[in-house]
Write a protein that holds these residues in place. Structure first.
Motif, PDB file in Angstrom:
ATOM      1  N   ILE A   1       0.795  -1.107   0.025  1.00  0.00           N
ATOM      2  CA  ILE A   1       0.057  -0.132  -0.019  1.00  0.00           C
ATOM      3  C   ILE A   1       0.836   1.186   0.004  1.00  0.00           C
ATOM      4  N   GLU A   2       0.675   1.987  -1.130  1.00  0.00           N
ATOM      5  CA  GLU A   2       1.683   3.095  -1.306  1.00  0.00           C
ATOM      6  C   GLU A   2       1.355   4.347  -0.150  1.00  0.00           C
ATOM      7  N   ALA A   3       2.488   4.789   0.522  1.00  0.00           N
ATOM      8  CA  ALA A   3       1.881   5.519   1.692  1.00  0.00           C
ATOM      9  C   ALA A   3       3.449   6.189   2.144  1.00  0.00           C
ATOM     10  N   PRO A   4       3.493   7.427   1.476  1.00  0.00           N
ATOM     11  CA  PRO A   4       4.758   8.308   1.760  1.00  0.00           C
ATOM     12  C   PRO A   4       4.716   8.794   3.272  1.00  0.00           C
ATOM     13  N   GLU A   5       5.513   8.438   3.846  1.00  0.00           N
ATOM     14  CA  GLU A   5       5.559   8.487   5.457  1.00  0.00           C
ATOM     15  C   GLU A   5       4.659   7.643   6.130  1.00  0.00           C
ATOM     16  N   PRO A   6       4.655   6.468   5.801  1.00  0.00           N
ATOM     17  CA  PRO A   6       3.941   5.488   6.528  1.00  0.00           C
ATOM     18  C   PRO A   6       3.594   5.778   7.931  1.00  0.00           C
ATOM     19  N   GLY A   7       2.490   5.807   8.567  1.00  0.00           N
ATOM     20  CA  GLY A   7       2.358   5.863  10.069  1.00  0.00           C
ATOM     21  C   GLY A   7       1.424   5.079  10.728  1.00  0.00           C
ATOM     22  N   HIS A   8       0.567   5.651  11.498  1.00  0.00           N
ATOM     23  CA  HIS A   8      -0.515   4.464  12.198  1.00  0.00           C
ATOM     24  C   HIS A   8      -1.058   3.610  11.386  1.00  0.00           C
ATOM     25  N   VAL A   9      -1.201   2.330  12.082  1.00  0.00           N
ATOM     26  CA  VAL A   9      -2.065   1.208  11.662  1.00  0.00           C
ATOM     27  C   VAL A   9      -2.957   1.061  12.946  1.00  0.00           C
TER      28      VAL A   9
ATOM     29  N   GLY B   1       2.625  11.640   4.840  1.00  0.00           N
ATOM     30  CA  GLY B   1       3.026  12.329   3.962  1.00  0.00           C
ATOM     31  C   GLY B   1       1.835  13.060   3.056  1.00  0.00           C
ATOM     32  N   THR B   2       0.969  12.397   2.909  1.00  0.00           N
ATOM     33  CA  THR B   2      -0.401  12.596   1.831  1.00  0.00           C
ATOM     34  C   THR B   2      -1.592  12.958   2.664  1.00  0.00           C
ATOM     35  N   GLY B   3      -1.674  12.363   3.795  1.00  0.00           N
ATOM     36  CA  GLY B   3      -2.998  12.459   4.623  1.00  0.00           C
ATOM     37  C   GLY B   3      -3.875  11.253   4.192  1.00  0.00           C
ATOM     38  N   ALA B   4      -3.269  10.385   3.195  1.00  0.00           N
ATOM     39  CA  ALA B   4      -4.276   9.349   2.789  1.00  0.00           C
ATOM     40  C   ALA B   4      -4.677   8.004   3.559  1.00  0.00           C
ATOM     41  N   VAL B   5      -5.740   7.955   3.569  1.00  0.00           N
ATOM     42  CA  VAL B   5      -6.370   6.661   4.565  1.00  0.00           C
ATOM     43  C   VAL B   5      -6.711   5.575   3.713  1.00  0.00           C
ATOM     44  N   THR B   6      -6.370   4.246   4.098  1.00  0.00           N
ATOM     45  CA  THR B   6      -6.567   3.215   3.347  1.00  0.00           C
ATOM     46  C   THR B   6      -7.156   2.125   4.251  1.00  0.00           C
ATOM     47  N   SER B   7      -8.438   1.569   4.079  1.00  0.00           N
ATOM     48  CA  SER B   7      -9.035   0.816   5.067  1.00  0.00           C
ATOM     49  C   SER B   7      -9.401  -0.594   4.109  1.00  0.00           C
ATOM     50  N   VAL B   8      -9.305  -1.680   4.919  1.00  0.00           N
ATOM     51  CA  VAL B   8      -9.590  -2.815   4.328  1.00  0.00           C
ATOM     52  C   VAL B   8     -10.249  -3.793   5.408  1.00  0.00           C
ATOM     53  N   LEU B   9     -11.211  -4.847   5.397  1.00  0.00           N
ATOM     54  CA  LEU B   9     -11.408  -5.847   6.136  1.00  0.00           C
ATOM     55  C   LEU B   9     -10.069  -6.547   6.675  1.00  0.00           C
ATOM     56  N   SER B  10     -10.355  -6.614   8.117  1.00  0.00           N
ATOM     57  CA  SER B  10      -8.872  -7.174   8.708  1.00  0.00           C
ATOM     58  C   SER B  10      -8.898  -8.349   8.295  1.00  0.00           C
TER      59      SER B  10
ATOM     60  N   HIS C   1      -0.562  15.382   7.371  1.00  0.00           N
ATOM     61  CA  HIS C   1      -0.234  15.403   9.045  1.00  0.00           C
ATOM     62  C   HIS C   1       0.259  14.258   9.545  1.00  0.00           C
ATOM     63  N   HIS C   2       0.794  14.063  10.470  1.00  0.00           N
ATOM     64  CA  HIS C   2       0.958  12.740  11.501  1.00  0.00           C
ATOM     65  C   HIS C   2      -0.094  12.702  12.119  1.00  0.00           C
ATOM     66  N   GLY C   3      -0.824  11.660  11.499  1.00  0.00           N
ATOM     67  CA  GLY C   3      -2.302  11.483  11.977  1.00  0.00           C
ATOM     68  C   GLY C   3      -2.574   9.937  12.188  1.00  0.00           C
ATOM     69  N   VAL C   4      -4.049  10.075  12.646  1.00  0.00           N
ATOM     70  CA  VAL C   4      -4.670   8.663  12.905  1.00  0.00           C
ATOM     71  C   VAL C   4      -6.102   8.494  12.502  1.00  0.00           C
ATOM     72  N   ALA C   5      -6.596   7.443  11.752  1.00  0.00           N
ATOM     73  CA  ALA C   5      -7.906   7.372  11.611  1.00  0.00           C
ATOM     74  C   ALA C   5      -8.410   5.965  12.123  1.00  0.00           C
ATOM     75  N   VAL C   6      -9.641   5.922  12.549  1.00  0.00           N
ATOM     76  CA  VAL C   6     -10.539   4.774  12.806  1.00  0.00           C
ATOM     77  C   VAL C   6     -11.781   4.810  12.493  1.00  0.00           C
ATOM     78  N   GLU C   7     -12.056   3.319  11.504  1.00  0.00           N
ATOM     79  CA  GLU C   7     -13.131   2.944  11.083  1.00  0.00           C
ATOM     80  C   GLU C   7     -14.102   2.214  12.018  1.00  0.00           C
ATOM     81  N   ARG C   8     -15.446   2.764  11.825  1.00  0.00           N
ATOM     82  CA  ARG C   8     -16.206   1.912  12.666  1.00  0.00           C
ATOM     83  C   ARG C   8     -17.187   1.015  11.907  1.00  0.00           C
ATOM     84  N   ALA C   9     -17.909   0.155  12.837  1.00  0.00           N
ATOM     85  CA  ALA C   9     -18.696  -0.959  12.020  1.00  0.00           C
ATOM     86  C   ALA C   9     -19.731  -0.330  10.930  1.00  0.00           C
ATOM     87  N   ASP C  10     -20.430   0.834  11.248  1.00  0.00           N
ATOM     88  CA  ASP C  10     -21.257   1.431  10.584  1.00  0.00           C
ATOM     89  C   ASP C  10     -20.723   2.058   9.405  1.00  0.00           C
ATOM     90  N   GLY C  11     -19.342   2.100   9.086  1.00  0.00           N
ATOM     91  CA  GLY C  11     -18.747   2.958   7.862  1.00  0.00           C
ATOM     92  C   GLY C  11     -18.249   3.953   8.276  1.00  0.00           C
TER      93      GLY C  11
END
Length: 419
Positions: free
Chosen positions: A132-140, A153-162, A181-191
């Motif tokens: 998964i392309e991710a300039p400056e890969p951060g939080h998982v 590096g881009t603020g791009a968020v990628t989500s996939v079924l675990s 930014h140096h960030g983090v994202a969380v996806e919930r069950a309802d999308g």
């Protein structure tokens, strides 16, 4: 720059035993494996009597794969640059942050459901073709059955079924934050998605986005937002420099720090089965680094924050959670302290390493703690060693010397999650 720690309640690895069913003469078929696209792992598959948890330990030049029960080396996978590893969420793979991408590593341990029981298999660990392309890969982040990766590096968020991280044809949802930014994202069950708000210079808060990525709610009351932990009831906590943000449903509540001024909780450790979240606690913004001796216990039911003084400092790789919610803190005096998260009482202390000093460069190796089920694994770079500690009893199970100087430690249960 720092790093967050997050733990969901893992399976008790010592309790996994294959039920009475005749052994197969060959490995599972690609259609039946927990991660089907990897069922034909190089070297073939061998059925095991029980689950075979494995650890992935990064070092300068690669990843050393270790059997989590014996602590013996299983394989060595080369890598370039500064490497970081995180569980992918399916019990078999980890995501390696390498260069400008997340690369999926197969640790070669998984299970296959068979009626009312499971069969357990091992194979040679390997790099997969999943990138998964991710300039400056951060939080998982793993939450509600989805694994979410953030590219700073881009603020791009990628989500996939675990359970489908190793499937090259699995749908991937993407979103890009307004500013990198140096960030983090969380996806919930309802999308819906929780995502940090910020840019390259500052981070200010958290936004809640619906399944169409429209903003439902937002708070800018979280300077320096960093770190994420999911607690009981789907509550998610984010650390701030003056307290924490608690997200429950579509409501964002600010819980202020119990001391005035700068009071940073930037790394949290949580379990989705317990209401109290463990966090660090720093009060000297000018210190580089600060060597804190207090931790915070955030009760997501009441909003109360309890501060606990400890006899030694700790680092951002010192926090973890046990299977039954125990709060673990690895001190620079070499002691692993096991606390009751409800009371803050230290219930057990275990000698894990010799005394150590945190390096001012956060990328330099330092002792780290990682948990699988009821076992805590502690690395010691100075001696190239690792120790397994039983959390409920506070006793040392096994200790071994590694081939390389350990940096980060991650791992898998060897029990698959299927979708």
């Amino acid at each position: 720059m720092s790093h967050y720690l997050r733990m969901t309640v893992p399976v008790l690895i010592a309790a996994f035993v294959a039920a009475g069913c005749s052994a197969s003469t060959s490995g599972p078929s690609p259609s039946s494996a927990a991660a089907g696209s990897d069922a034909d792992a190089p070297g073939g598959a061998t059925e095991q009597r029980r689950a075979a948890p494995r650890l992935a330990i990064t070092y300068e030049g690669g990843v050393e794969i270790v059997d989590a029960t014996s602590l013996q080396k299983v394989a060595d996978i080369p890598g370039e640059g500064y490497l970081r590893a995180n569980p992918a969420g399916d019990g078999r793979h980890v995501f390696l942050s390498e260069g400008t991408e997340f690369r999926l590593l197969d640790l070669g341990a998984w299970s296959v459901p068979h009626g009312d029981h499971q069969h357990f298999y091992t194979a040679a660990p390997r790099r997969t073709d999943i990138r998964i392309e991710a300039p400056e890969p951060g939080h998982v982040v793993r939450h509600d059955g989805r694994t979410v990766l953030f590219a700073d590096g881009t603020g791009a968020v990628t989500s996939v079924l675990s359970g489908a991280v190793a499937d090259p044809n699995a749908p991937r949802a993407t979103y890009t934050a307004p500013k990198p930014h140096h960030g983090v994202a969380v996806e919930r069950a309802d999308g819906s998605m929780l995502v940090t708000v910020g840019d390259e210079k500052s981070r200010t808060g958290v936004a809640i986005l619906d399944h169409e990525r429209r903003t439902v709610a937002q708070s800018d009351q979280c300077p320096g937002v960093h770190g994420e932990g999911a607690a009981e009831g789907g509550v998610v906590v984010f650390g701030c420099e003056d307290g924490v943000l608690v997200v429950r449903g579509n409501e964002i509540t600010k819980t202020p720090a119990p001391t005035p001024g700068y009071a940073r909780t930037g790394n949290v450790a949580a379990t989705e089965a317990h209401a109290v979240v463990l966090g660090d606690y720093k009060v000297d913004k000018a210190a580089k680094p600060e060597r804190p001796t207090r931790i915070s216990l955030i009760d997501t039911r009441t909003g109360a924050v309890k501060l606990v003084d400890l006899p030694a400092s700790y680092s951002f790789r010192s926090l973890a959670r046990g299977q039954f919610g125990e709060a673990l803190v690895l001190g620079t005096d070499g002691m692993l302290r096991i606390l009751d998260p409800e009371t803050g009482t230290v219930t057990r202390e275990v000698r894990a390493t010799a005394p150590w000093t945190e390096d001012a460069n956060w990328q330099e190796p330092r002792p780290a703690v990682f948990t699988l089920g009821s076992t805590a694994f502690v690395t010691e770079p100075a001696t190239k060693s690792i120790v397994a500690i039983d959390i409920p009893s506070g006793t040392e199970r096994r200790r071994n010397v590694l081939e390389h100087t350990p940096d980060e430690v991650s791992g898998v249960t060897g029990v698959g999650v299927t979708h």
